[in-house]
Design a protein around this motif. Structure first.
Motif, PDB file in Angstrom:
ATOM      1  N   PRO A 100     104.381  48.733  58.111  1.00 50.39           N
ATOM      2  CA  PRO A 100     104.969  47.646  57.334  1.00 50.39           C
ATOM      3  C   PRO A 100     104.711  46.293  57.983  1.00 50.39           C
ATOM      4  CG  PRO A 100     106.509  49.454  57.504  1.00 50.39           C
ATOM      5  CD  PRO A 100     105.358  49.785  58.414  1.00 50.39           C
ATOM      6  N   GLY A 101     104.210  45.369  57.182  1.00 52.06           N
ATOM      7  CA  GLY A 101     103.960  44.027  57.679  1.00 52.06           C
ATOM      8  C   GLY A 101     102.718  43.872  58.516  1.00 52.06           C
ATOM      9  N   LYS A 102     101.936  44.942  58.640  1.00 49.99           N
ATOM     10  CA  LYS A 102     100.718  44.877  59.448  1.00 49.99           C
ATOM     11  C   LYS A 102      99.498  45.200  58.594  1.00 49.99           C
ATOM     12  CE  LYS A 102     102.774  45.989  63.920  1.00 49.99           C
ATOM     13  NZ  LYS A 102     102.653  46.820  65.141  1.00 49.99           N
ATOM     14  N   GLU A 103      98.354  44.785  59.078  1.00 50.53           N
ATOM     15  CA  GLU A 103      97.113  45.091  58.381  1.00 50.53           C
ATOM     16  C   GLU A 103      96.715  46.545  58.603  1.00 50.53           C
ATOM     17  OE1 GLU A 103      94.972  40.682  58.550  1.00 50.53           O
ATOM     18  OE2 GLU A 103      94.011  42.426  59.452  1.00 50.53           O
ATOM     19  N   ARG A 104      95.945  47.065  57.654  1.00 44.63           N
ATOM     20  CA  ARG A 104      95.399  48.400  57.817  1.00 44.63           C
ATOM     21  C   ARG A 104      94.453  48.418  59.004  1.00 44.63           C
ATOM     22  NH1 ARG A 104      92.249  50.457  52.737  1.00 44.63           N
ATOM     23  NH2 ARG A 104      94.355  50.675  51.904  1.00 44.63           N
ATOM     24  N   GLU A 105      94.516  49.475  59.795  1.00 46.07           N
ATOM     25  CA  GLU A 105      93.610  49.571  60.936  1.00 46.07           C
ATOM     26  C   GLU A 105      92.952  50.950  60.980  1.00 46.07           C
ATOM     27  OE1 GLU A 105      95.125  49.690  64.907  1.00 46.07           O
ATOM     28  OE2 GLU A 105      97.032  50.608  64.312  1.00 46.07           O
ATOM     29  N   GLY A 106      91.715  50.963  61.439  1.00 52.52           N
ATOM     30  CA  GLY A 106      91.018  52.223  61.618  1.00 52.52           C
ATOM     31  C   GLY A 106      91.554  52.941  62.839  1.00 52.52           C
TER      32      GLY A 106
ATOM     33  N   GLN B  58      79.473  62.645  65.152  1.00 55.57           N
ATOM     34  CA  GLN B  58      79.943  61.692  66.152  1.00 55.57           C
ATOM     35  C   GLN B  58      81.376  61.258  65.807  1.00 55.57           C
ATOM     36  OE1 GLN B  58      78.187  60.371  68.982  1.00 55.57           O
ATOM     37  NE2 GLN B  58      80.243  59.633  69.436  1.00 55.57           N
ATOM     38  N   THR B  59      82.200  61.140  66.831  1.00 56.74           N
ATOM     39  CA  THR B  59      83.590  60.732  66.605  1.00 56.74           C
ATOM     40  C   THR B  59      83.863  59.375  67.229  1.00 56.74           C
ATOM     41  OG1 THR B  59      84.321  61.946  68.566  1.00 56.74           O
ATOM     42  CG2 THR B  59      84.420  63.110  66.462  1.00 56.74           C
ATOM     43  N   TYR B  60      84.789  58.670  66.629  1.00 52.33           N
ATOM     44  CA  TYR B  60      85.170  57.338  67.086  1.00 52.33           C
ATOM     45  C   TYR B  60      86.696  57.241  67.061  1.00 52.33           C
ATOM     46  CZ  TYR B  60      80.312  56.470  65.788  1.00 52.33           C
ATOM     47  OH  TYR B  60      78.952  56.546  65.666  1.00 52.33           O
ATOM     48  N   TYR B  61      87.223  56.430  67.980  1.00 50.03           N
ATOM     49  CA  TYR B  61      88.671  56.247  68.065  1.00 50.03           C
ATOM     50  C   TYR B  61      89.001  54.786  68.357  1.00 50.03           C
ATOM     51  CZ  TYR B  61      88.686  61.327  68.550  1.00 50.03           C
ATOM     52  OH  TYR B  61      88.503  62.666  68.336  1.00 50.03           O
ATOM     53  N   ALA B  62      90.114  54.362  67.792  1.00 46.58           N
ATOM     54  CA  ALA B  62      90.651  53.063  68.186  1.00 46.58           C
ATOM     55  C   ALA B  62      91.127  53.154  69.632  1.00 46.58           C
ATOM     56  CB  ALA B  62      91.811  52.689  67.272  1.00 46.58           C
ATOM     57  N   ASP B  63      91.042  52.041  70.348  1.00 47.94           N
ATOM     58  CA  ASP B  63      91.472  52.040  71.749  1.00 47.94           C
ATOM     59  C   ASP B  63      92.929  52.479  71.888  1.00 47.94           C
ATOM     60  OD1 ASP B  63      89.543  49.105  72.764  1.00 47.94           O
ATOM     61  OD2 ASP B  63      88.988  51.222  72.575  1.00 47.94           O
ATOM     62  N   SER B  64      93.740  52.139  70.903  1.00 48.84           N
ATOM     63  CA  SER B  64      95.171  52.430  70.983  1.00 48.84           C
ATOM     64  C   SER B  64      95.490  53.920  70.914  1.00 48.84           C
ATOM     65  CB  SER B  64      95.917  51.700  69.859  1.00 48.84           C
ATOM     66  OG  SER B  64      95.409  52.089  68.594  1.00 48.84           O
TER      67      SER B  64
ATOM     68  N   ARG C 101      79.720  58.719  51.668  1.00 50.43           N
ATOM     69  CA  ARG C 101      78.616  59.654  51.806  1.00 50.43           C
ATOM     70  C   ARG C 101      77.431  59.010  52.507  1.00 50.43           C
ATOM     71  NH1 ARG C 101      76.258  63.980  47.365  1.00 50.43           N
ATOM     72  NH2 ARG C 101      75.081  65.204  48.892  1.00 50.43           N
ATOM     73  N   LYS C 102      77.667  58.607  53.749  1.00 46.80           N
ATOM     74  CA  LYS C 102      76.578  58.112  54.573  1.00 46.80           C
ATOM     75  C   LYS C 102      77.073  58.022  56.012  1.00 46.80           C
ATOM     76  CE  LYS C 102      77.512  53.166  53.891  1.00 46.80           C
ATOM     77  NZ  LYS C 102      76.942  51.872  53.446  1.00 46.80           N
ATOM     78  N   ARG C 103      76.100  57.910  56.894  1.00 49.18           N
ATOM     79  CA  ARG C 103      76.434  57.694  58.294  1.00 49.18           C
ATOM     80  C   ARG C 103      76.598  56.195  58.511  1.00 49.18           C
ATOM     81  NH1 ARG C 103      73.595  56.488  62.972  1.00 49.18           N
ATOM     82  NH2 ARG C 103      74.435  57.393  64.888  1.00 49.18           N
ATOM     83  N   LEU C 104      77.765  55.801  58.992  1.00 45.50           N
ATOM     84  CA  LEU C 104      78.024  54.391  59.219  1.00 45.50           C
ATOM     85  C   LEU C 104      77.497  53.961  60.578  1.00 45.50           C
ATOM     86  CD1 LEU C 104      81.705  54.152  57.910  1.00 45.50           C
ATOM     87  CD2 LEU C 104      79.616  53.514  56.713  1.00 45.50           C
ATOM     88  N   ARG C 105      77.095  52.710  60.657  1.00 43.53           N
ATOM     89  CA  ARG C 105      76.746  52.172  61.973  1.00 43.53           C
ATOM     90  C   ARG C 105      78.000  52.208  62.848  1.00 43.53           C
ATOM     91  NH1 ARG C 105      71.826  49.465  61.844  1.00 43.53           N
ATOM     92  NH2 ARG C 105      70.988  49.212  59.754  1.00 43.53           N
ATOM     93  N   PRO C 106      77.839  52.476  64.135  1.00 45.35           N
ATOM     94  CA  PRO C 106      79.022  52.669  65.001  1.00 45.35           C
ATOM     95  C   PRO C 106      80.035  51.537  64.939  1.00 45.35           C
ATOM     96  CG  PRO C 106      77.053  53.362  66.152  1.00 45.35           C
ATOM     97  CD  PRO C 106      76.591  52.727  64.862  1.00 45.35           C
ATOM     98  N   TRP C 107      79.573  50.309  64.752  1.00 40.16           N
ATOM     99  CA  TRP C 107      80.506  49.189  64.747  1.00 40.16           C
ATOM    100  C   TRP C 107      81.141  48.976  63.381  1.00 40.16           C
ATOM    101  CZ3 TRP C 107      75.282  49.025  65.664  1.00 40.16           C
ATOM    102  CH2 TRP C 107      74.491  48.450  64.664  1.00 40.16           C
ATOM    103  N   ARG C 108      80.834  49.854  62.416  1.00 39.88           N
ATOM    104  CA  ARG C 108      81.388  49.707  61.071  1.00 39.88           C
ATOM    105  C   ARG C 108      82.389  50.787  60.712  1.00 39.88           C
ATOM    106  NH1 ARG C 108      80.755  44.926  58.927  1.00 39.88           N
ATOM    107  NH2 ARG C 108      80.740  45.795  56.817  1.00 39.88           N
ATOM    108  N   TRP C 109      82.628  51.749  61.624  1.00 39.75           N
ATOM    109  CA  TRP C 109      83.427  52.910  61.231  1.00 39.75           C
ATOM    110  C   TRP C 109      84.845  52.528  60.833  1.00 39.75           C
ATOM    111  CZ3 TRP C 109      88.021  54.340  63.322  1.00 39.75           C
ATOM    112  CH2 TRP C 109      88.347  53.854  64.595  1.00 39.75           C
ATOM    113  N   ALA C 110      85.386  51.449  61.379  1.00 41.77           N
ATOM    114  CA  ALA C 110      86.766  51.057  61.097  1.00 41.77           C
ATOM    115  C   ALA C 110      86.867  50.000  60.002  1.00 41.77           C
ATOM    116  CB  ALA C 110      87.431  50.547  62.371  1.00 41.77           C
ATOM    117  N   THR C 111      85.768  49.752  59.318  1.00 45.26           N
ATOM    118  CA  THR C 111      85.761  48.758  58.245  1.00 45.26           C
ATOM    119  C   THR C 111      86.108  49.447  56.938  1.00 45.26           C
ATOM    120  OG1 THR C 111      84.065  47.519  59.422  1.00 45.26           O
ATOM    121  CG2 THR C 111      84.376  47.028  57.083  1.00 45.26           C
ATOM    122  N   SER C 112      87.269  49.161  56.399  1.00 49.60           N
ATOM    123  CA  SER C 112      87.778  49.951  55.273  1.00 49.60           C
ATOM    124  C   SER C 112      86.897  49.860  54.035  1.00 49.60           C
ATOM    125  CB  SER C 112      89.207  49.534  54.943  1.00 49.60           C
ATOM    126  OG  SER C 112      89.278  48.167  54.637  1.00 49.60           O
ATOM    127  N   TYR C 113      86.260  48.725  53.778  1.00 42.36           N
ATOM    128  CA  TYR C 113      85.490  48.616  52.540  1.00 42.36           C
ATOM    129  C   TYR C 113      84.163  49.364  52.601  1.00 42.36           C
ATOM    130  CZ  TYR C 113      83.122  44.581  54.750  1.00 42.36           C
ATOM    131  OH  TYR C 113      82.448  43.751  55.589  1.00 42.36           O
TER     132      TYR C 113
END
Length: 127
Positions: free
Chosen positions: A41-47, A57-63, A100-112
């Motif tokens: 609540p009150g926060k932006e969506r985050e990956g 390949q797996t990716y994680y938020a630092d948190s 349905r595609k492999r995302l570039r590593p720096w795009r995995w958390a981009t919701s659109y």
């Protein structure tokens, strides 16, 4: 009809664990990159995490690194998010998404980047 359905949320005490599921229907999940997002609540969506297709390949938020694990069960057509050592700040609605595609590593958390979204499951971490 493409559909993603999340389950497994609930109320858990700090330090506890939950396993979220993202079940797919209408398509083969293994062909898709799957991301988990959350919004408090009150926060932006985050990956939170992502498992890529086709390389897995797996990716994680630092948190959440070291506490959450994403995995795929092709036989069940389901992606899981195992969440351990939960903290109050993990409280949010968790949603899975697919593309349905492999995302570039720096795009995995981009919701659109994602085409399909589930409805979400509530996770509440509180004593």
């Amino acid at each position: 009809q493409v559909q993603l359905v999340e389950s497994g949320g609930g109320l858990v005490q700090p330090g506890g664990s939950l396993r979220l599921s993202c079940a797919a229907s209408g398509f083969t999940l293994d062909d898709y990159t799957i991301g988990w997002f959350r919004q408090a609540p009150g926060k932006e969506r985050e990956g939170v995490s992502c498992i890529s297709s086709p390389d897995g390949q797996t990716y994680y938020a630092d948190s959440v690194k070291g506490r959450f694990t994403i995995s795929r069960d092709n036989a069940e057509n389901t992606v899981y998010l195992q969440m351990n050592s939960l903290k109050p700040e993990d409280t949010a609605v968790y949603v899975c998404a697919a593309v349905r595609k492999r995302l570039r590593p720096w795009r995995w958390a981009t919701s659109y980047e994602y085409n399909y979204w589930g409805q979400g499951t509530q996770v509440t971490v509180s004593s």
